[in-house]
Write a protein that holds these residues in place. Structure first.
Motif, PDB file in Angstrom:
ATOM      1  N   HIS A  57      11.566   4.915   4.058  1.00  0.00           N
ATOM      2  CA  HIS A  57      10.297   4.188   3.924  1.00  0.00           C
ATOM      3  C   HIS A  57      10.220   3.557   2.538  1.00  0.00           C
ATOM      4  CE1 HIS A  57       6.216   3.091   4.774  1.00  0.00           C
ATOM      5  NE2 HIS A  57       5.739   3.795   3.777  1.00  0.00           N
ATOM      6  N   GLN A  58      10.037   2.268   2.464  1.00  0.00           N
ATOM      7  CA  GLN A  58      10.130   1.566   1.188  1.00  0.00           C
ATOM      8  C   GLN A  58       8.803   1.022   0.660  1.00  0.00           C
ATOM      9  OE1 GLN A  58      12.740   1.456  -0.789  1.00  0.00           O
ATOM     10  NE2 GLN A  58      13.899   2.707   0.649  1.00  0.00           N
ATOM     11  N   LEU A  59       7.679   1.380   1.312  1.00  0.00           N
ATOM     12  CA  LEU A  59       6.392   0.932   0.784  1.00  0.00           C
ATOM     13  C   LEU A  59       6.144   1.603  -0.560  1.00  0.00           C
ATOM     14  CD1 LEU A  59       3.726  -0.644   1.226  1.00  0.00           C
ATOM     15  CD2 LEU A  59       2.789   1.466   2.205  1.00  0.00           C
ATOM     16  N   GLN A  60       5.913   0.792  -1.582  1.00  0.00           N
ATOM     17  CA  GLN A  60       5.652   1.324  -2.928  1.00  0.00           C
ATOM     18  C   GLN A  60       4.162   1.198  -3.212  1.00  0.00           C
ATOM     19  OE1 GLN A  60       7.998   2.735  -4.961  1.00  0.00           O
ATOM     20  NE2 GLN A  60       6.356   3.295  -6.371  1.00  0.00           N
ATOM     21  N   GLU A  61       3.492   2.326  -3.347  1.00  0.00           N
ATOM     22  CA  GLU A  61       2.058   2.327  -3.602  1.00  0.00           C
ATOM     23  C   GLU A  61       1.792   2.352  -5.102  1.00  0.00           C
ATOM     24  OE1 GLU A  61       0.259   4.330   0.426  1.00  0.00           O
ATOM     25  OE2 GLU A  61       0.966   5.693  -1.148  1.00  0.00           O
ATOM     26  N   LEU A  62       0.669   1.720  -5.470  1.00  0.00           N
ATOM     27  CA  LEU A  62       0.371   1.478  -6.878  1.00  0.00           C
ATOM     28  C   LEU A  62       0.291   2.774  -7.687  1.00  0.00           C
ATOM     29  CD1 LEU A  62      -0.323  -0.617  -9.033  1.00  0.00           C
ATOM     30  CD2 LEU A  62      -2.708  -0.552  -8.236  1.00  0.00           C
ATOM     31  N   HIS A  98       3.379  -5.683  -8.200  1.00  0.00           N
ATOM     32  CA  HIS A  98       2.019  -5.235  -7.891  1.00  0.00           C
ATOM     33  C   HIS A  98       0.958  -6.214  -8.378  1.00  0.00           C
ATOM     34  CE1 HIS A  98       2.677  -1.240  -6.197  1.00  0.00           C
ATOM     35  NE2 HIS A  98       3.579  -1.004  -7.133  1.00  0.00           N
ATOM     36  N   ARG A  99       1.181  -6.888  -9.492  1.00  0.00           N
ATOM     37  CA  ARG A  99       0.181  -7.817 -10.020  1.00  0.00           C
ATOM     38  C   ARG A  99       0.043  -9.009  -9.091  1.00  0.00           C
ATOM     39  NH1 ARG A  99       0.189 -12.143 -13.883  1.00  0.00           N
ATOM     40  NH2 ARG A  99       2.452 -11.919 -13.963  1.00  0.00           N
ATOM     41  N   ASP A 100      -1.191  -9.321  -8.749  1.00  0.00           N
ATOM     42  CA  ASP A 100      -1.478 -10.372  -7.767  1.00  0.00           C
ATOM     43  C   ASP A 100      -1.683 -11.699  -8.496  1.00  0.00           C
ATOM     44  OD1 ASP A 100      -2.387 -11.992  -5.728  1.00  0.00           O
ATOM     45  OD2 ASP A 100      -3.721 -10.475  -4.878  1.00  0.00           O
ATOM     46  N   TRP A 108      -2.395  -2.698  -3.710  1.00  0.00           N
ATOM     47  CA  TRP A 108      -2.126  -1.285  -3.507  1.00  0.00           C
ATOM     48  C   TRP A 108      -0.702  -1.019  -3.047  1.00  0.00           C
ATOM     49  CZ3 TRP A 108      -3.639   3.185  -5.006  1.00  0.00           C
ATOM     50  CH2 TRP A 108      -3.279   4.331  -4.304  1.00  0.00           C
ATOM     51  N   GLY A 109      -0.188  -1.790  -2.098  1.00  0.00           N
ATOM     52  CA  GLY A 109       1.119  -1.502  -1.539  1.00  0.00           C
ATOM     53  C   GLY A 109       2.038  -2.712  -1.549  1.00  0.00           C
ATOM     54  N   GLN A 114       7.149  -8.201  -1.630  1.00  0.00           N
ATOM     55  CA  GLN A 114       6.120  -8.713  -0.732  1.00  0.00           C
ATOM     56  C   GLN A 114       4.918  -7.782  -0.680  1.00  0.00           C
ATOM     57  OE1 GLN A 114       6.584 -11.788   0.629  1.00  0.00           O
ATOM     58  NE2 GLN A 114       8.491 -11.725  -0.570  1.00  0.00           N
ATOM     59  N   VAL A 115       3.730  -8.362  -0.613  1.00  0.00           N
ATOM     60  CA  VAL A 115       2.510  -7.570  -0.495  1.00  0.00           C
ATOM     61  C   VAL A 115       2.442  -6.962   0.900  1.00  0.00           C
ATOM     62  CG1 VAL A 115      -0.012  -7.642  -0.511  1.00  0.00           C
ATOM     63  CG2 VAL A 115       1.301  -9.009  -2.165  1.00  0.00           C
ATOM     64  N   ALA A 116       2.334  -5.641   0.940  1.00  0.00           N
ATOM     65  CA  ALA A 116       2.215  -4.942   2.218  1.00  0.00           C
ATOM     66  C   ALA A 116       0.802  -4.411   2.447  1.00  0.00           C
ATOM     67  CB  ALA A 116       3.218  -3.789   2.283  1.00  0.00           C
ATOM     68  N   ASP A 117       0.078  -4.148   1.379  1.00  0.00           N
ATOM     69  CA  ASP A 117      -1.310  -3.688   1.463  1.00  0.00           C
ATOM     70  C   ASP A 117      -2.035  -4.305   0.277  1.00  0.00           C
ATOM     71  OD1 ASP A 117      -3.744  -2.376   1.430  1.00  0.00           O
ATOM     72  OD2 ASP A 117      -2.916  -0.411   1.919  1.00  0.00           O
ATOM     73  N   GLY A 118      -2.842  -5.339   0.557  1.00  0.00           N
ATOM     74  CA  GLY A 118      -3.442  -6.131  -0.506  1.00  0.00           C
ATOM     75  C   GLY A 118      -4.759  -5.607  -1.040  1.00  0.00           C
TER      76      GLY A 118
END
Length: 419
Positions: A57-62, A98-100, A108-109, A114-118
């Motif tokens: 699982h590669q989702l990186q949370e803030l 992470h910076r938008d 957040w994710g 790529q943004v996975a959880d904005g």
């Protein structure tokens, strides 16, 4: 591998025991060695399984990115060799992934680039500030821009001047997400503000931390029998009917947060000169209530959540409440030690050593079953180094605030020793 004892037998206080201090230093190093494998070649970090292998699982949370930066910044100050690699990796990923760039703030994710959880969460943004503050203490060249950017976003979108507290959440484009208000984001907000004050000397951070601590510790906790409810309405009234995610927004109260609040209150009190304002008594009341309510007298460990009357609700036992209880007891033992503090400190460390510390691979197991054995229900692998590392490092520091300076002045791993 045989389990080493976390401290000696006998009456010598563990905080002053050479055996215990050596054990803490060794355990901190084992954790840092384990999580040093988190580096992801393409940028950011990977989650680690029990044996240290990267998880798919590669989702990186803030909060995960920021906590690694913070943890290895403390380690760097304490002399741990190679920490700068993880600090550099995390700082780059915070700024570049992470910076938008489209809407400002930090998502957040992220998956890769790529943004996975904005979602824009106060909980995540205060950890960005914490990462920047710790990186500044460690001398990172990009720390100031991260501190300034995170502070601007927190000022613009989260800080509410009226109640002097942080609002919680927005959509990615800063349109309203909910009217929810929470204790947890504000607790970690106080943590980040104190760290930012220690790193920069800017009084605004200390003032805001004091206001947050005043609300929850001098008003809410006192009125609620020294327990601290988790959830609030938009006008900061306790929301007793709220029942959200059973892991991340459980109903009722969370004793692990109570002990964490108490450590932060003592940190603030120390920074403002230890005034005679009842702070120590408040901290002791909150800690005593949490330990008496939450300690599982049959199995050991601390239950996760309580009902408003102090009876257990979610009786599962996780690693992080134990680490936070260790942290506040270490603070109390440094300030005004009692025999009961010493007994609790030893009891918690013995339980952690017997059930959470992985004596084979390093790191801590995050949760245990009814028999006290590791299980994987709420957490996949080993989530992060942050809680357990602080439990091992903070007791070794000279005081109860300015930990970064304390480790810089008295490193745990002097040059030529350690790794």
């Amino acid at each position: 591998m045989p389990q080493s004892a976390p401290g000696p037998e006998g009456s010598t206080p563990w905080l002053s025991s050479p055996e215990h201090r050596a054990w803490l230093t060794q355990e901190a190093e084992r954790q840092l060695d384990f999580f040093a494998r988190s580096i992801r070649p393409e940028g950011g970090f990977v989650s680690l399984d029990y044996d240290g292998a990267p998880m798919a699982h590669q989702l990186q949370e803030l909060h995960s990115t920021t906590r690694l930066v913070h943890s290895y910044a403390l380690a760097h100050l304490a002399g741990y060799q190679g920490a700068e690699t993880l600090i550099d990796q995390g700082m780059a990923y915070l700024w570049n992934a992470h910076r938008d760039r489209a809407y400002s703030g930090y998502v957040w994710g992220v998956q890769g680039q790529q943004v996975a959880d904005g979602r824009k969460l106060a909980y995540g943004h205060v950890f960005v500030l914490l990462a920047g503050a710790s990186a500044k203490c460690a001398g990172h060249p990009d720390a100031d821009r991260l501190i300034d950017d995170a502070s601007h976003v927190l000022d613009t979108h989260f800080w509410e001047d009226g109640p002097s507290l942080f609002a919680d959440e927005w959509n990615r484009d800063w349109t309203p997400f909910s009217t929810y208000r929470g204790m947890n984001a504000n607790m970690h907000g106080a943590e980040a503000l104190l760290a930012a004050y220690e790193a920069t000397g800017r009084e605004v951070y200390l003032t805001r931390a004091g206001r947050i601590l005043d609300f929850f510790m001098r008003h809410v906790a006192r009125d609620e029998g020294w327990r601290i409810p988790e959830h609030y309405t938009a006008d900061w009234q306790i929301d007793r009917a709220y029942d959200g995610d059973p892991m991340f927004r459980p109903k009722g109260t969370t004793p692990g947060h109570s002990v964490e609040w108490s450590r932060l209150l003592l940190q603030y009190w120390d920074l403002v000169g230890r005034p005679k304002d009842g702070t120590l008594d408040i901290a002791r009341c909150v800690v005593t209530r949490a330990l008496e309510d939450a300690w599982d007298t049959e199995r050991g460990g601390l239950v996760y959540t309580l009902n408003f009357n102090g009876t257990p609700d979610i009786a599962d036992r996780y690693w992080w409440p134990v680490t936070e209880a260790i942290g506040v007891l270490a603070s109390l033992l440094k300030i005004a030690p009692t025999e009961e503090d010493e007994q609790w400190y030893r009891r918690l460390w013995q339980f952690a050593n017997d059930h959470f510390v992985d004596h084979v691979h390093g790191g801590w197991f995050p949760e245990i079953d009814a028999e006290g054995r590791p299980m994987a229900t709420q957490f996949a692998g080993k989530p992060d180094v942050y809680h357990a590392l602080q439990a091992t490092m903070f007791p070794l520091a000279q005081g109860v605030s300015r930990y970064a300076k304390a480790f810089e002045d008295a490193p745990l791993w002097p040059v030529g020793q350690g790794q």
